[in-house]
Design a protein around this motif. Structure first.
Motif, PDB file in Angstrom:
ATOM      1  N   TRP A  56       0.821  -1.208   0.000  1.00  0.00           N
ATOM      2  CA  TRP A  56       0.000   0.000   0.000  1.00  0.00           C
ATOM      3  C   TRP A  56       0.858   1.263   0.000  1.00  0.00           C
ATOM      4  O   TRP A  56       0.498   2.275  -0.599  1.00  0.00           O
ATOM      5  N   ALA A  57       1.999   1.193   0.670  1.00  0.00           N
ATOM      6  CA  ALA A  57       2.889   2.365   0.701  1.00  0.00           C
ATOM      7  C   ALA A  57       3.414   2.666  -0.701  1.00  0.00           C
ATOM      8  O   ALA A  57       3.427   3.817  -1.145  1.00  0.00           O
ATOM      9  N   ARG A  58       3.814   1.611  -1.410  1.00  0.00           N
ATOM     10  CA  ARG A  58       4.322   1.796  -2.778  1.00  0.00           C
ATOM     11  C   ARG A  58       3.248   2.467  -3.643  1.00  0.00           C
ATOM     12  O   ARG A  58       3.509   3.464  -4.330  1.00  0.00           O
ATOM     13  N   LEU A  59       2.022   1.954  -3.569  1.00  0.00           N
ATOM     14  CA  LEU A  59       0.952   2.488  -4.409  1.00  0.00           C
ATOM     15  C   LEU A  59       0.633   3.934  -4.030  1.00  0.00           C
ATOM     16  O   LEU A  59       0.417   4.787  -4.891  1.00  0.00           O
ATOM     17  N   ALA A  60       0.607   4.216  -2.724  1.00  0.00           N
ATOM     18  CA  ALA A  60       0.277   5.570  -2.270  1.00  0.00           C
ATOM     19  C   ALA A  60       1.345   6.566  -2.722  1.00  0.00           C
ATOM     20  O   ALA A  60       1.040   7.723  -3.022  1.00  0.00           O
ATOM     21  N   ARG A  61       2.595   6.123  -2.782  1.00  0.00           N
ATOM     22  CA  ARG A  61       3.664   7.027  -3.249  1.00  0.00           C
ATOM     23  C   ARG A  61       3.573   7.221  -4.754  1.00  0.00           C
ATOM     24  O   ARG A  61       3.784   8.320  -5.259  1.00  0.00           O
ATOM     25  N   GLU A  62       3.230   6.136  -5.464  1.00  0.00           N
ATOM     26  CA  GLU A  62       3.202   6.219  -6.931  1.00  0.00           C
ATOM     27  C   GLU A  62       1.987   6.958  -7.473  1.00  0.00           C
ATOM     28  O   GLU A  62       2.064   7.590  -8.520  1.00  0.00           O
ATOM     29  N   HIS A  63       0.853   6.873  -6.790  1.00  0.00           N
ATOM     30  CA  HIS A  63      -0.390   7.356  -7.395  1.00  0.00           C
ATOM     31  C   HIS A  63      -0.920   8.659  -6.813  1.00  0.00           C
ATOM     32  O   HIS A  63      -1.884   9.209  -7.329  1.00  0.00           O
ATOM     33  N   LEU A  64      -0.334   9.136  -5.728  1.00  0.00           N
ATOM     34  CA  LEU A  64      -0.798  10.405  -5.157  1.00  0.00           C
ATOM     35  C   LEU A  64       0.377  11.368  -5.028  1.00  0.00           C
ATOM     36  O   LEU A  64       1.526  10.941  -4.878  1.00  0.00           O
ATOM     37  N   ALA A  65       0.070  12.669  -5.048  1.00  0.00           N
ATOM     38  CA  ALA A  65       1.092  13.690  -4.787  1.00  0.00           C
ATOM     39  C   ALA A  65       0.962  14.113  -3.325  1.00  0.00           C
ATOM     40  O   ALA A  65      -0.106  14.550  -2.890  1.00  0.00           O
ATOM     41  N   TRP A  66       2.047  13.952  -2.571  1.00  0.00           N
ATOM     42  CA  TRP A  66       2.035  14.270  -1.135  1.00  0.00           C
ATOM     43  C   TRP A  66       2.726  15.597  -0.888  1.00  0.00           C
ATOM     44  O   TRP A  66       3.823  15.832  -1.388  1.00  0.00           O
ATOM     45  N   HIS A  67       2.119  16.439  -0.081  1.00  0.00           N
ATOM     46  CA  HIS A  67       2.755  17.693   0.334  1.00  0.00           C
ATOM     47  C   HIS A  67       3.803  17.382   1.397  1.00  0.00           C
ATOM     48  O   HIS A  67       4.914  17.895   1.376  1.00  0.00           O
ATOM     49  N   THR A  68       3.391  16.508   2.336  1.00  0.00           N
ATOM     50  CA  THR A  68       4.324  15.977   3.331  1.00  0.00           C
ATOM     51  C   THR A  68       4.258  14.459   3.228  1.00  0.00           C
ATOM     52  O   THR A  68       3.170  13.887   3.383  1.00  0.00           O
ATOM     53  N   PRO A  69       5.375  13.800   2.924  1.00  0.00           N
ATOM     54  CA  PRO A  69       5.315  12.339   2.780  1.00  0.00           C
ATOM     55  C   PRO A  69       4.936  11.669   4.099  1.00  0.00           C
ATOM     56  O   PRO A  69       5.287  12.163   5.169  1.00  0.00           O
ATOM     57  N   PHE A  70       4.232  10.546   4.015  1.00  0.00           N
ATOM     58  CA  PHE A  70       3.875   9.814   5.235  1.00  0.00           C
ATOM     59  C   PHE A  70       5.061   8.956   5.658  1.00  0.00           C
ATOM     60  O   PHE A  70       5.877   8.553   4.820  1.00  0.00           O
ATOM     61  N   THR A  71       5.158   8.704   6.951  1.00  0.00           N
ATOM     62  CA  THR A  71       6.217   7.808   7.437  1.00  0.00           C
ATOM     63  C   THR A  71       5.612   6.506   7.971  1.00  0.00           C
ATOM     64  O   THR A  71       6.275   5.486   8.022  1.00  0.00           O
ATOM     65  N   LYS A  72       4.330   6.560   8.371  1.00  0.00           N
ATOM     66  CA  LYS A  72       3.643   5.349   8.856  1.00  0.00           C
ATOM     67  C   LYS A  72       2.609   4.954   7.809  1.00  0.00           C
ATOM     68  O   LYS A  72       1.985   5.821   7.209  1.00  0.00           O
ATOM     69  N   VAL A  73       2.384   3.669   7.628  1.00  0.00           N
ATOM     70  CA  VAL A  73       1.378   3.240   6.647  1.00  0.00           C
ATOM     71  C   VAL A  73       0.047   2.984   7.347  1.00  0.00           C
ATOM     72  O   VAL A  73      -0.880   3.761   7.248  1.00  0.00           O
ATOM     73  N   LEU A  74      -0.024   1.880   8.100  1.00  0.00           N
ATOM     74  CA  LEU A  74      -1.282   1.500   8.741  1.00  0.00           C
ATOM     75  C   LEU A  74      -1.126   1.579  10.250  1.00  0.00           C
ATOM     76  O   LEU A  74      -0.167   1.042  10.808  1.00  0.00           O
ATOM     77  N   ASP A  75      -2.084   2.226  10.895  1.00  0.00           N
ATOM     78  CA  ASP A  75      -2.089   2.299  12.350  1.00  0.00           C
ATOM     79  C   ASP A  75      -3.302   1.518  12.851  1.00  0.00           C
ATOM     80  O   ASP A  75      -4.445   1.917  12.601  1.00  0.00           O
ATOM     81  N   GLU A  76      -3.022   0.405  13.534  1.00  0.00           N
ATOM     82  CA  GLU A  76      -4.113  -0.480  13.975  1.00  0.00           C
ATOM     83  C   GLU A  76      -4.383  -0.365  15.466  1.00  0.00           C
ATOM     84  O   GLU A  76      -5.140  -1.157  16.013  1.00  0.00           O
ATOM     85  N   ARG A  77      -3.724   0.605  16.126  1.00  0.00           N
ATOM     86  CA  ARG A  77      -3.817   0.656  17.589  1.00  0.00           C
ATOM     87  C   ARG A  77      -5.238   0.826  18.097  1.00  0.00           C
ATOM     88  O   ARG A  77      -5.598   0.315  19.136  1.00  0.00           O
ATOM     89  N   ASP A  78      -6.046   1.575  17.337  1.00  0.00           N
ATOM     90  CA  ASP A  78      -7.410   1.835  17.785  1.00  0.00           C
ATOM     91  C   ASP A  78      -8.413   1.039  16.941  1.00  0.00           C
ATOM     92  O   ASP A  78      -9.529   1.482  16.701  1.00  0.00           O
ATOM     93  N   ALA A  79      -8.009  -0.151  16.453  1.00  0.00           N
ATOM     94  CA  ALA A  79      -8.875  -0.964  15.594  1.00  0.00           C
ATOM     95  C   ALA A  79     -10.244  -1.150  16.241  1.00  0.00           C
ATOM     96  O   ALA A  79     -10.304  -1.284  17.462  1.00  0.00           O
ATOM     97  N   PRO A  80     -11.333  -1.156  15.460  1.00  0.00           N
ATOM     98  CA  PRO A  80     -11.388  -1.088  13.989  1.00  0.00           C
ATOM     99  C   PRO A  80     -11.392   0.347  13.422  1.00  0.00           C
ATOM    100  O   PRO A  80     -11.796   0.535  12.277  1.00  0.00           O
ATOM    101  N   PHE A  81     -10.941   1.296  14.232  1.00  0.00           N
ATOM    102  CA  PHE A  81     -10.830   2.666  13.703  1.00  0.00           C
ATOM    103  C   PHE A  81      -9.426   2.797  13.102  1.00  0.00           C
ATOM    104  O   PHE A  81      -8.538   3.383  13.700  1.00  0.00           O
ATOM    105  N   TYR A  82      -9.261   2.198  11.946  1.00  0.00           N
ATOM    106  CA  TYR A  82      -7.935   2.127  11.325  1.00  0.00           C
ATOM    107  C   TYR A  82      -7.537   3.477  10.749  1.00  0.00           C
ATOM    108  O   TYR A  82      -8.390   4.255  10.307  1.00  0.00           O
ATOM    109  N   LYS A  83      -6.226   3.735  10.750  1.00  0.00           N
ATOM    110  CA  LYS A  83      -5.713   4.962  10.144  1.00  0.00           C
ATOM    111  C   LYS A  83      -4.666   4.593   9.101  1.00  0.00           C
ATOM    112  O   LYS A  83      -3.852   3.693   9.314  1.00  0.00           O
ATOM    113  N   TRP A  84      -4.702   5.307   7.995  1.00  0.00           N
ATOM    114  CA  TRP A  84      -3.776   5.044   6.893  1.00  0.00           C
ATOM    115  C   TRP A  84      -3.000   6.312   6.556  1.00  0.00           C
ATOM    116  O   TRP A  84      -3.612   7.378   6.382  1.00  0.00           O
ATOM    117  N   PHE A  85      -1.695   6.182   6.436  1.00  0.00           N
ATOM    118  CA  PHE A  85      -0.811   7.273   5.965  1.00  0.00           C
ATOM    119  C   PHE A  85      -1.005   8.546   6.802  1.00  0.00           C
ATOM    120  O   PHE A  85      -0.930   9.658   6.285  1.00  0.00           O
TER     121      PHE A  85
END
Ligand code: WT7
Length: 660
Positions: free
Chosen positions: A47-76
């Motif tokens: 998912w990180a590869r695709l997110a870098r290839e297909h979107l333009a980021w103003h600030t690049p993400f350093t974390k991909v998936l955050d599952e700590r508060d599952a099922p309230f998942y966070k991406w990038f």
């Protein structure tokens, strides 16, 4: 034979032509399997590869998936971007400023082209206008607009300044609109004086006025009105402003608001199994990634394509495959104001011919009604039009029966275009199970295989995975970037609806039944397993319609079920008990009609019951539960095989047996 049985008996396989495989984004099954394997091997890396290839980021993400508060998942989450920048500025930066973004055809057939540069300036002006009215990042804006360039512009303008839009379909009543405005706490509404469809107008602005006069809409201090027809409208000088006046003074550039990938891009209300619609909240980064990627994978979009999705921006299909997906990949698309049957039922085919559309995406209901129309009037048959520009056909919204699938392929697709049956939901943000046109062998009636990165499965009531050939509940086992983040203002309902404890709390429950082919593992969707109906591809809750009916002072009780319908998929049948004796004959017909009109006023015309039947009591079990299965049998006109010994008064079955 039921629709599902006929799907399961359809054995023909249609392989992609060598032409379709050649040059496709995902070219051949080996390429599909390679993507699936990549996601299995290194889920976050994929998912990180695709997110870098297909979107333009103003600030690049350093974390991909955050599952700590599952099922309230966070991406990038620590990545920053802007959806409008990604779709518009980026296209101009790539040298596509003069490319046509939108070919707009109005109800009466007038055509206008909007380039990426035009769209960018329109969006910037409206975004500045919103800011001039004090609208800021995180504020909610309700959009109640016809299919129009202005509607799409309004959505992008909100995204540009980080405001959260909530589009309400123009067919919803003032009451439904008011409930959504109140639930989301909107500060502004963007609307039009009137909507024009099929030669008829609908007074959108007046409906907004009615909605705002109802309770709990007090936060709205701005109503921006796009002048579509020049029809008369009511006016509140402190609150209302014409869109053309407001944007006239604005600069045509606008600094985008950079937001976290998890910042809500929009909330879209959809029906669930309780009375109150759910505000499905989507993110900016994950959602946009999947909108762009599925345009490339499922539709194999290329620079010269003319894409046409016939949905309305009031539904998720219009969000993902009109407003965001096509612009995120710099495509040219057709946007249509009207309806498929006006001024004649060949309108879709005529428009494909006129605009040389190459990819066409519509609902099975529309196809079925046009099959009927073509049988009745041969001059509306697709064969009377030159559809040779088409290369890919798509369907969405409901199961497509094999007969309709074959007709679509033969008569619209000239036997050469793949039919891409895309399964997804408001909650999934984009396609989750769908064939890829240059790879997947097709079987009519099956949405085939999960998209790479989507871990779909079928489980029993306890969450255990079932083997192929055994029907069960459709689930998705791992989070994915474009998934629903929460139900607006109701985290508990989000968890209970989509990650129920009965299944272990970790599986996303789609709410649909499905079965996989024994040999190929292909999925066939067998329909909703909850109290959600699908009428003409529109999603409606039975409880929602029941609440509308009992809100009428003459109604004591109501139960709503559906029966299969050849054209609309399902048709609504309401069983109603009045506070006085049950009416029959002409009186029954008159009251039934009154109640149909009432439901249209309460919810919207799409929720009108096809049939209303009266009786003096609803059939209930000893514990007081309405016997819905029995009502379904009655609605279908089947003979009753269930045990009815617990019924207090079996004669109500005769009362309900026929339509009023
Ligand atoms: C429900 C979601 C997805 C955009 C339009 C509808 C049904 C959707 C298919 C399909 C069989 C389908 C399901 C689903 N559905 N696509 N290809 N085959 N059923 O979005 O209003 O959120 O409705 O539509 O029942 O759960 P929605």
């Amino acid at each position: 034979m039921s629709a599902v049985e006929s799907v399961l008996q359809e054995r023909r396989v249609f392989h992609p032509s060598s032409e379709a495989v050649l040059g496709a984004t995902v070219s051949g099954m080996a390429a599909y399997h390679a993507l699936v394997a990549e996601a299995d091997r290194d889920f976050e890396g994929f998912w990180a590869r695709l997110a870098r290839e297909h979107l333009a980021w103003h600030t690049p993400f350093t974390k991909v998936l955050d599952e700590r508060d599952a099922p309230f998942y966070k991406w990038f989450e620590d990545g920053e971007l802007n959806a409008s920048y990604n779709c518009l500025d980026r296209q101009i930066g790539l040298g596509h400023g003069e490319k046509v973004a939108i070919i707009f055809e109005s109800d009466d057939g007038t055509v206008s082209n909007v380039t990426y540069r035009d769209l960018y300036h329109r969006v910037c002006r409206l975004a500045n206008a919103l800011r001039s009215r004090g609208i800021r990042k995180g504020d909610r804006v309700v959009i109640y607009m016809p299919m129009s360039v202005e509607g799409i512009t309004a959505m992008h303008a909100c995204a540009r300044i980080g405001a959260i839009h909530s589009v309400v379909f123009g067919g919803f009543s003032s009451k439904s609109l008011s409930e959504r405005i109140a639930d989301i706490g909107a500060v502004a509404v963007i609307t039009a004086d009137e909507q024009v469809r099929g030669g008829k107008t609908l007074p959108l602005k007046n409906i907004v006025d009615e909605a705002l006069a109802m309770e709990l809409c007090g936060a709205v201090n701005t109503v921006i009105v796009y002048r579509r027809t020049g029809g008369t409208v009511g006016w509140h000088a402190n609150r209302d402003v014409w869109m053309h006046d407001l944007v006239a003074a604005q600069s045509d550039t606008c600094e985008p608001e950079w937001v976290s990938a998890e910042h809500p891009l929009f909330v879209l209300y959809t029906s669930g199994s309780t009375g109150k619609p759910k505000g499905v909240q989507h993110s900016t980064g994950g959602y946009l990634l999947w909108a762009a990627l599925t345009m490339k994978w499922t539709f194999d979009i290329r620079p010269d394509d003319v894409f046409w999705c016939t949905a309305d921006i009031g539904w998720i299909t219009g969000h993902t495959y009109i407003t965001y997906g096509p612009t995120a990949v710099g495509a040219t698309q057709v946007v249509f104001e009207g309806i498929p049957t006006y001024p004649h039922a060949g309108r879709f085919w005529e428009m494909i011919q006129k605009h040389k559309a190459t990819i066409f995406y519509t609902a099975p209901t529309a196809i079925r009604s046009l099959v009927k129309a073509a049988e009745a009037d041969i001059s509306t048959h697709p064969k009377c039009f030159d559809l040779s520009s088409l290369r890919i056909l798509g369907t969405v919204g409901e199961p497509i029966n094999p007969e309709t699938w074959i007709w679509y392929r033969e008569h619209v697709g000239g036997g050469r275009c793949p039919v891409i049956d895309t399964f997804w939901q408001t909650e999934t943000g984009g396609h989750v199970i769908a064939p890829l046109p240059g790879a997947t062998p097709l079987v009519p009636g099956s949405c085939t295989l999960p998209m790479p990165g989507i871990h779909a499965a079928i489980v029993d009531e306890t969450g255990h995975e079932l083997p192929n050939g055994q029907g069960g509940a459709l689930v998705i086992k791992r989070p994915w970037p474009s998934m629903i983040r929460t139900i607006w203002g109701d985290r508990a309902r989000f968890k209970a609806s989509y990650f129920p404890d009965e299944l272990g709390g970790k599986l996303y429950l789609a709410g649909d039944g499905a079965i996989r082919d024994r040999a190929t593992g292909y999925f066939t969707i067998t329909g909703r397993t909850d109290d959600v109906l699908n009428v003409s591809g529109h999603r409606l809750g039975t409880m929602e319609i029941e609440s509308a009916l009992v809100a009428n002072p003459i109604v004591a009780e109501a139960a709503v079920v559906s029966r299969p319908d050849e054209t609309t998929g399902e048709a609504i049948v309401a069983f109603v008990v009045l506070k006085r004796t049950w009416p029959t004959g002409e009186e029954g017909a008159r009251i039934a009609n009154e109640l149909r009109v009432w439901v249209a006023k309460e919810i919207g015309p799409i929720a009108k019951p096809r049939e209303i039947r009266f009786g003096e009591n609803l059939p209930k079990t000893r514990s007081g539960k309405i016997m819905r299965r029995l009502l379904r049998s009655l609605a279908k006109g089947e003979s009753i095989t269930q045990d009815v010994s617990t019924l207090e008064n079996p004669s109500i079955l005769d009362q309900f047996g026929t339509s009023a």
